[in-house]
Design an enzyme around this catalytic site. Structure first.
Site, short mmCIF file in Angstrom:
data_model
loop_
_atom_site.label_atom_id
_atom_site.label_comp_id
_atom_site.label_asym_id
_atom_site.label_seq_id
_atom_site.Cartn_x
_atom_site.Cartn_y
_atom_site.Cartn_z
N CYS A 25 5.03 -1.72 2.07
CA CYS A 25 5.09 -3.15 2.37
C CYS A 25 3.85 -3.79 1.73
CB CYS A 25 5.04 -3.35 3.88
SG CYS A 25 3.52 -2.67 4.59
N CYS A 109 -4.03 -5.98 7.76
CA CYS A 109 -2.89 -6.72 7.19
C CYS A 109 -2.92 -8.16 7.71
CB CYS A 109 -1.58 -6.05 7.58
SG CYS A 109 -0.17 -7.02 7.00
N GLU A 139 -3.17 -0.36 16.23
CA GLU A 139 -2.98 -1.82 16.14
C GLU A 139 -3.06 -2.47 17.53
OE1 GLU A 139 0.59 -3.26 14.04
OE2 GLU A 139 0.54 -5.00 15.39
N THR A 177 3.41 -5.16 15.39
CA THR A 177 4.21 -5.57 14.23
C THR A 177 5.29 -4.56 13.82
OG1 THR A 177 2.57 -4.56 12.78
CG2 THR A 177 2.35 -6.94 13.19
N SER A 235 3.24 7.49 12.12
CA SER A 235 3.61 6.18 11.59
C SER A 235 4.65 5.54 12.50
CB SER A 235 4.14 6.34 10.18
OG SER A 235 4.91 5.22 9.81
N SER A 236 4.23 4.49 13.20
CA SER A 236 5.12 3.86 14.18
C SER A 236 6.40 3.36 13.52
CB SER A 236 4.37 2.70 14.84
OG SER A 236 5.23 1.95 15.65
N ASN A 237 6.28 2.65 12.40
CA ASN A 237 7.49 2.06 11.81
C ASN A 237 8.44 3.14 11.29
OD1 ASN A 237 7.65 1.86 8.59
ND2 ASN A 237 5.50 1.93 9.19
S1 SF4 Z 1 2.22 -5.62 9.59
FE1 SF4 Z 1 2.09 -3.45 8.99
S2 SF4 Z 1 4.14 -2.91 8.32
FE2 SF4 Z 1 4.04 -5.15 8.37
S3 SF4 Z 1 3.46 -5.84 6.33
FE3 SF4 Z 1 1.58 -5.58 7.48
S4 SF4 Z 1 0.90 -3.48 7.11
FE4 SF4 Z 1 3.05 -3.62 6.51
#
Ligand code: SF4
Length: 334
Positions: A25, A109, A139, A177, A235-237
């Site tokens: 991402c 991020c 996070e 997120t 990695s959560s996602n």
């Molecule tokens: S919040 Fe996390 S998963 Fe979403 S764009 Fe940012 S780094 Fe990537």
């Protein structure tokens, strides 16, 4: 008379459904480039607090280039440069870095920073903030550190019963997120039943990359016998993608860091393999899985595309400064 036997049915063609979007991402891309740029500009070592992104391969590759990953700010010797990871940090970590006479680069991020700002704003207005997220995730630690006295972590629908607030007319929910979109909505619904005046954040906290990867897996997983998600165990996602694939109807779904972790037995009776990767996974790791599958007869690849992504973020502004000189000054001023 000769007996005619019907020919055996041809085996169903084996194929791979490759989800798009998948992988990096904008926030991960920015954070990884930030470490590389810092190493180029300032030379090794550059310290990084926590894994810059939750991916084993990325961390190992950056370590080879001279990055040193630490869990605590205090581990960084004074007069050095420390970078904060994409997951974000609590204000107390910035204070620790200042005490340790460190120059800092913040690779949080921007979409995590947005949630931090919401937390600060609602705390100022004296709201109770219900932060939906996984207890102990980097996070969530960072976001709740922005307003520890106002934030309660809600770790899924099962957690709603025990939530208490000071004033039911002043409650807002925010979220991590990288959660499951569907499960988060379940949690929000349960919270709204309990607190009918619950306020929603001005815009989604679950980021575009998390939602897009889950949407693609929903479509791809419904048609797959087996889904392979490339991603790390922390990695959560990526973990959410495994869950979404199973919910979508895939008979099995597994998370692997590398092609070498795939078990041949998973392919038994499998015609269609779905493949995707988490937001912190470089494409080279997906290519290795595609090669592994092609060598076993799954060479036919169809892309399942559900969204276009064009978001990019500019690099952390600190990279424009001479941080080595700044760090030296901090030590000299002692
Ligand atoms: S919040 Fe996390 S998963 Fe979403 S764009 Fe940012 S780094 Fe990537």
């Amino acid at each position: 008379m000769e007996h005619m036997t019907a020919p055996a049915p041809a085996p169903a063609p084996r194929r791979v459904l490759l989800a798009a979007p998948r992988g990096y991402c904008a926030g991960v891309d920015r954070a990884v480039i930030a470490v590389e740029k810092a190493l180029e500009q300032y030379g090794a070592p550059v310290y990084v607090r926590h894994e810059i992104v939750h991916n084993k391969y990325v961390v190992q590759t950056l370590e080879k280039k001279g990055a040193i990953f630490v869990e605590r700010t205090e581990e960084v010797p004074e007069g050095n440069i420390v970078m904060f990871s994409a997951h974000g940090v609590a204000p107390v970590v910035h204070e620790e870095a200042a005490r340790g006479r460190l120059a800092t680069i913040d690779a949080t991020c921007p979409l995590v920073t947005k949630v931090h700002k919401e937390a600060v704003r609602y705390a100022k207005e004296d709201f109770d903030i219900l932060l939906i997220g996984h207890e102990g995730h980097e996070e969530v630690i960072g976001t709740s550190g922005e307003a520890p006295d106002h934030i309660t972590i809600v770790d899924g629908p099962h957690d709603v019963d025990k939530v208490t607030v000071r004033d039911e007319s002043k409650v807002v929910w925010l979220s991590q997120t990288t959660l499951s979109v569907d499960e988060t909505m379940e949690t929000v619904d349960a919270l709204k039943t309990k607190f009918p005046l619950l306020l929603s954040p001005p815009s989604d906290d679950i980021c575009y990359a998390t939602s897009n990867r889950q949407a693609a897996v929903k479509v791809m997983g419904a048609d797959s016998d087996l889904v392979i998600v490339v991603g790390s165990k922390n990695s959560s996602n990526s973990i959410r993608l495994v869950e979404v694939a199973k919910d979508a109807g895939a008979k099995a779904a597994y998370l692997v860091d590398f092609a070498s972790e795939i078990d041949e037995a998973w392919l038994e009776g499998v015609t269609t393999v779905g493949l995707t990767s988490g937001a912190s996974v470089p494409e080279v790791l997906v290519e290795e899985v595609l090669e592994w599958l092609a060598a076993r007869g799954y060479g036919d690849v169809e892309i399942v595309k559900t969204a276009e992504e064009s978001i990019t973020f500019s690099l952390p502004k600190e990279l424009r400064r001479d941080l080595r000189a700044e760090a030296a000054e901090l030590v000299a001023d002692k």
